[in-house]
Design a protein around this motif. Structure first.
Motif, PDB file in Angstrom:
ATOM      1  N   PRO A  71      60.566 -62.676  -8.574  1.00 25.71           N
ATOM      2  CA  PRO A  71      60.964 -62.505  -6.964  1.00 25.71           C
ATOM      3  C   PRO A  71      62.278 -62.534  -6.637  1.00 25.71           C
ATOM      4  CG  PRO A  71      59.324 -64.225  -7.608  1.00 25.71           C
ATOM      5  CD  PRO A  71      59.753 -63.759  -8.819  1.00 25.71           C
ATOM      6  N   GLU A  72      63.242 -63.137  -7.652  1.00 27.91           N
ATOM      7  CA  GLU A  72      64.707 -62.861  -7.505  1.00 27.91           C
ATOM      8  C   GLU A  72      65.061 -61.415  -7.636  1.00 27.91           C
ATOM      9  OE1 GLU A  72      68.718 -65.347  -8.496  1.00 27.91           O
ATOM     10  OE2 GLU A  72      66.996 -65.390  -9.774  1.00 27.91           O
ATOM     11  N   LEU A  73      64.474 -60.861  -8.983  1.00 29.19           N
ATOM     12  CA  LEU A  73      64.837 -59.784  -9.337  1.00 29.19           C
ATOM     13  C   LEU A  73      64.704 -58.456  -8.276  1.00 29.19           C
ATOM     14  CD1 LEU A  73      65.882 -57.875 -11.591  1.00 29.19           C
ATOM     15  CD2 LEU A  73      63.767 -57.712 -12.775  1.00 29.19           C
ATOM     16  N   PHE A  74      63.403 -58.900  -7.509  1.00 24.67           N
ATOM     17  CA  PHE A  74      62.845 -58.032  -6.616  1.00 24.67           C
ATOM     18  C   PHE A  74      63.899 -58.049  -5.266  1.00 24.67           C
ATOM     19  CE2 PHE A  74      60.397 -56.818  -2.839  1.00 24.67           C
ATOM     20  CZ  PHE A  74      60.029 -55.571  -2.988  1.00 24.67           C
ATOM     21  N   ALA A  75      64.149 -59.188  -5.081  1.00 26.50           N
ATOM     22  CA  ALA A  75      65.039 -59.574  -3.963  1.00 26.50           C
ATOM     23  C   ALA A  75      66.465 -58.867  -3.988  1.00 26.50           C
ATOM     24  CB  ALA A  75      65.142 -60.978  -3.544  1.00 26.50           C
ATOM     25  N   VAL A  76      66.989 -59.177  -5.276  1.00 25.08           N
ATOM     26  CA  VAL A  76      68.082 -58.529  -5.453  1.00 25.08           C
ATOM     27  C   VAL A  76      68.186 -56.944  -5.482  1.00 25.08           C
ATOM     28  CG1 VAL A  76      70.063 -58.228  -7.386  1.00 25.08           C
ATOM     29  CG2 VAL A  76      69.261 -60.477  -6.655  1.00 25.08           C
ATOM     30  N   TYR A  77      67.083 -56.540  -6.137  1.00 28.64           N
ATOM     31  CA  TYR A  77      67.009 -54.987  -6.522  1.00 28.64           C
ATOM     32  C   TYR A  77      66.724 -54.139  -4.982  1.00 28.64           C
ATOM     33  CZ  TYR A  77      66.842 -50.626  -8.516  1.00 28.64           C
ATOM     34  OH  TYR A  77      67.266 -49.402  -8.979  1.00 28.64           O
ATOM     35  N   VAL A  78      65.781 -54.705  -4.305  1.00 29.66           N
ATOM     36  CA  VAL A  78      65.065 -53.729  -3.401  1.00 29.66           C
ATOM     37  C   VAL A  78      66.280 -52.995  -2.410  1.00 29.66           C
ATOM     38  CG1 VAL A  78      64.422 -55.519  -1.799  1.00 29.66           C
ATOM     39  CG2 VAL A  78      63.138 -53.339  -2.069  1.00 29.66           C
ATOM     40  N   PRO A  79      67.485 -53.816  -1.852  1.00 27.18           N
ATOM     41  CA  PRO A  79      68.160 -53.016  -1.048  1.00 27.18           C
ATOM     42  C   PRO A  79      69.106 -51.890  -1.715  1.00 27.18           C
ATOM     43  CG  PRO A  79      69.261 -55.079  -1.835  1.00 27.18           C
ATOM     44  CD  PRO A  79      67.651 -55.102  -2.216  1.00 27.18           C
ATOM     45  N   ALA A  80      68.648 -51.371  -2.990  1.00 20.81           N
ATOM     46  CA  ALA A  80      69.200 -50.461  -3.583  1.00 20.81           C
ATOM     47  C   ALA A  80      68.700 -49.291  -3.106  1.00 20.81           C
ATOM     48  CB  ALA A  80      68.968 -50.332  -5.154  1.00 20.81           C
ATOM     49  N   CYS A  81      67.310 -49.216  -2.456  1.00 16.09           N
ATOM     50  CA  CYS A  81      66.634 -48.358  -1.862  1.00 16.09           C
ATOM     51  C   CYS A  81      67.387 -47.716  -0.369  1.00 16.09           C
ATOM     52  CB  CYS A  81      65.360 -48.474  -1.373  1.00 16.09           C
ATOM     53  SG  CYS A  81      64.219 -49.064  -2.736  1.00 16.09           S
ATOM     54  N   THR A  82      68.312 -48.644  -0.154  1.00 11.20           N
ATOM     55  CA  THR A  82      68.923 -48.551   1.295  1.00 11.20           C
ATOM     56  C   THR A  82      70.566 -48.089   0.946  1.00 11.20           C
ATOM     57  OG1 THR A  82      67.322 -49.950   2.335  1.00 11.20           O
ATOM     58  CG2 THR A  82      69.450 -49.480   3.468  1.00 11.20           C
TER      59      THR A  82
END
Ligand SMILES: CCCCCCCC/C=C\CCCCCCC/C=C/C(=O)SCCNC(=O)CCNC(=O)[C@H](O)C(C)(C)COP(=O)(O)OP(=O)(O)OC[C@H]1O[C@@H](n2cnc3c(N)ncnc32)[C@H](O)[C@@H]1OP(=O)(O)O
Ligand SMILES: Cc1cc2nc3c(=O)[nH]c(=O)nc-3n(C[C@H](O)[C@H](O)[C@H](O)COP(=O)(O)OP(=O)(O)OC[C@H]3O[C@@H](n4cnc5c(N)ncnc54)[C@H](O)[C@@H]3O)c2cc1C
Length: 664
Positions: A411-422
């Motif tokens: 969950p933490e990895l996803f939350a940190v990573y997902v803004p890289a799409c923006t």
């Protein structure tokens, strides 16, 4: 003392030299040794421990990040680490912070857009961290549309200064990392106005806070923009809001490599193209592609190890149940992600080479490959970050219920990573840039302009429009030329079809807007072709180590054939392959999964991640998942007391109420 290795039986199945693969993954022996040393240094230092950070409130979390950043800097100085070593150390600290923006954008912006004198003045201060910088481009009202930014920088010839001003609410700078609470300086992007005339958006070095007491410079309003997605995660970063009320800075603080403003306020263009103002974004997008493989590999490492530990169903005669990694459905979801991690690693390596090449050419005033560098960095940033964010979520599901626990690390990895799409460009906006580049390339084919680099295949467009895929057996799908031709034909046919549709519009811009969804699909096809072709190129290199090349071949074909399966509509509708050939590709894919299976654990071991860096109970190297998961649960603050706080106020009265009602 080392405990039992619950994954030893898996490691014993390995058919290749894992140490050699570690070097392939790292890029070189030097990179391997250096990153390995830094990973261990961080993992063994109690000041960098990460346990429990998701449970911290915002203020504690942020202060904890400041402490770690200061400790990292102290160690960097004490150990006289090189720039490269320091970069690895910060990476393994594994906590987004103002230093990412200082080193990742502020310093590169000055290097890329500053004149020699500006670099001589500002870089030593930045290198010693006597100033801390951020990159203030995005505003409340505009991010993607950089030309729409509203902050103004008006030249005042009387005082030889620029006046930086935020004329509207929407012109407030909004999002820059490190800005909210830490940065003393920022590269601020603003519309340049001299002698009443506008000259587009340019970068300016602006001091924001006092170097003595950290108070904002009078006329500057500055703060944090608030909590973001997820616990812990990106909330270690102080993304900021900033407004200017007629702030004055000396003229020589405009970054003037592209355009100079003279003492009289005249604008003098240099010989470098205007697009170089966007150069920092090209640099960062290139690093984001390299980082995508790192993040994806983390998620895949966790899901693969856990899939080998986890058993469900299939027990016969009271024997062991089946390891979930042995289910074909699990393999068909997991192994393409493992293959993607390797694919992105190699395309990231290539992109780094391309970026270095462009930089050298720019220094020699050769700007010819700037459009291609822009298209490749934009497209691959979009492709790899979208795929990685989706893959992290898929890995969470592959870990079943336990994947949803923060202890899984996912969950933490996803939350940190997902803004890289923006950040660094919304992924769709970036694909539209690629589409413009592709359509321009196709439109120039008729005039005899020969496409080069990643679009060279479009020069063979007539052949690619007619070619028939030469696959009769499943084994034929293991020929690099066959795979490459299928991907080239699909991309070329999609580009040509889009270009033909565009030509039906009187106004090309109207056509581009109307067909944008189709155009984005062509961009994706082109970018996937780049990844496949760079993986195939990698296989042609002399790769030492028993069985290493074999594993990489398997991964390469898994990556390509899984894409073929996923985007079958494209391949069939453009007539690149027949349904029968698609079915043979699937047969080959299943066979490749079986070949990868015994090597899966070793292939994720080759990432060489420490347990500290992985931060996951499910992904532990020793596979000792259950006792550690059990132990972890008891660390939750709710378990500090057997009877929870609030019992007397809320639970007890409710129970008594029910008792009374029951008696009535
Ligand atoms: C478990 C815990 C784990 C913890 C892990 C922790 C580890 C750390 C993790 C992460 C830390 C990472 C830190 C990352 C920090 C992120 C910081 C983010 C920063 C930002 O977001 S900065 C802001 C970025 N903004 C953007 O990207 C904006 C996007 N918009 C644009 O780029 C442009 O405006 C545009 C290109 C979309 C449009 O511009 P414009 O209108 O001017 O352009 P066009 O008319 O379309 O094109 C004109 C012309 O220029 C060419 N062009 C455009 N861009 C470029 C470019 N960059 N380079 C070269 N050329 C360019 C374009 O092709 C056109 O050319 P032609 O005229 O057609 O020839
Ligand atoms: C965690 C994080 C960190 C950041 N750090 C920084 C930083 O340090 N410095 C900085 O300056 N900025 C930073 N940013 C800002 C970031 O660069 C922008 O948010 C990003 O570029 C997207 O722009 P936007 O927010 O304006 O999105 P918008 O453009 O408003 O996007 C909204 C939607 O509109 C769509 N859209 C927009 N334009 C078009 C178009 N032409 N055609 C089709 N669809 C379109 C997009 O696809 C998207 O779906 C950060 C952002 C985040 C989330």
């Amino acid at each position: 003392m080392k405990g039992v290795d619950h994954l030893a039986h898996e490691r014993n199945k390995t058919e290749f030299d894992v140490d050699a693969m570690k070097i392939v993954w790292a890029g070189s022996r030097h990179a391997f040794e250096l990153s390995d040393r830094m990973a261990r240094l961080v993992a063994s230092d109690p000041a960098f421990q990460k346990d429990g950070r998701i449970r911290l409130g915002r203020k504690e979390l942020f202060k904890n990040t400041l402490r770690k950043a200061a400790h990292a800097w102290k160690r960097i100085l004490e150990l006289h680490l090189t720039e490269e070593e320091a970069g690895w150390l910060r990476n393994f600290v594994d906590e987004p912070s103002f230093t990412d923006l200082h080193w990742g954008m502020f310093v590169p912006a000055i290097k890329g857009q500053g004149t020699d004198e500006q670099q001589q003045k500002w870089l030593p201060l930045a290198y010693k961290m006597q100033i801390i910088g951020s990159y203030a481009q995005t505003e409340l009202g505009h991010g993607s549309n950089v030309q729409g930014l509203e902050t103004t920088a008006t030249f005042d010839p009387e005082t030889d200064e620029f006046v930086i001003h935020s004329p509207t609410l929407t012109s407030s700078k909004w999002w820059p990392g490190g800005l909210g609470k830490v940065s003393t300086h920022a590269i601020v992007y603003a519309r340049l106005i001299t002698n009443g005339q506008e000259h587009g958006v340019h970068g300016f070095i602006v001091q924001l806070r006092s170097l003595d007491d950290h108070m904002p410079i009078p006329g500057i309003t500055i703060g944090d923009i608030g909590m973001k997605f997820g616990n812990g995660a990106y909330n270690t970063m102080d993304n900021g809001v900033l407004t200017f009320d007629h702030i004055r800075i000396p003229r020589n603080q405009m970054l003037m490599r592209v355009l100079q403003v003279t003492r009289e306020g005249k604008c003098v263009k240099s010989n470098v193209p205007r697009q170089l103002i966007y150069g920092t974004m090209v640099f960062v997008r290139q690093t984001i592609v390299a980082d995508a493989s790192t993040a994806l590999a983390r998620a895949v490492c966790i899901a693969t190890r856990y899939s080998a530990v986890r058993r469900q169903f299939g027990s016969q005669d009271g024997g062991m149940e089946t390891q979930v990694i042995d289910y074909k459905t699990q393999q068909s979801r997991l192994f393409p992600l493992l293959a993607s991690a390797y694919a992105f690693r190699f395309v990231g390596e290539w992109l780094k080479w391309l970026y270095t090449d462009v930089t050298q050419r720019l220094q020699a005033n050769d700007f010819s490959i700037l459009p291609e560098a822009h298209a490749c960095t934009a497209g691959l940033k979009s492709l790899t970050t979208t795929a990685t964010a989706d893959a992290i979520e898929e890995c969470r599901k592959l870990c079943g219920g336990h994947g949803y626990l923060c202890a899984s690390g996912l969950p933490e990895l996803f939350a940190v990573y997902v803004p890289a799409c923006t950040y660094e460009g919304d992924n769709v906006v970036l694909l539209l840039q690629v589409a413009r580049f592709l359509m321009k390339t196709v439109s120039q084919l008729g005039s005899g302009k020969k496409p080069v680099g990643t679009t060279a295949y479009l020069g063979r467009v007539q052949d690619l429009l007619q070619c028939c895929c030469d696959v009769q057996t499943a084994e034929d799908w293991l020929k690099p030329s066959v795979v490459l031709e299928a991907f080239e034909a699909r991309s070329a046919r999609m580009c040509v079809a889009r270009a033909q549709n565009l030509s039906k519009f009187e106004n090309p811009e109207d056509g581009f807007a109307e067909l944008s969804a189709d155009l984005v699909e062509a961009s994706v096809a082109h970018c996937q072709l780049i990844v496949v072709s760079k993986f195939i190129d990698k296989l042609q290199q002399d790769i030492p180590g028993k069985g290493v090349n074999r594993q990489l071949q398997n991964l390469c074909y898994i990556y390509a054939l899984n894409l073929l399966h996923k985007y079958l509509g494209d391949f069939l509708s453009t007539g690149c392959i027949t349904p029968k050939q698609a079915s043979l590709a699937n047969d080959q894919l299943r066979s490749l999964y079986s070949q990868i299976r015994p090597n899966a654990i070793a292939l994720v071991d080759a990432f060489n991640y420490t347990d500290h860096y992985l931060g996951s109970v499910l992904g532990r190297y020793d596979g000792n998942v259950y006792p550690k998961l059990y132990e972890e649960a008891w660390k939750d603050p709710l378990n500090d007391s057997v009877v929870p706080d609030g019992y007397h106020e809320y639970i007890h009265p409710m129970l008594k109420q029910q008792l009374r009602n029951a008696r009535l």
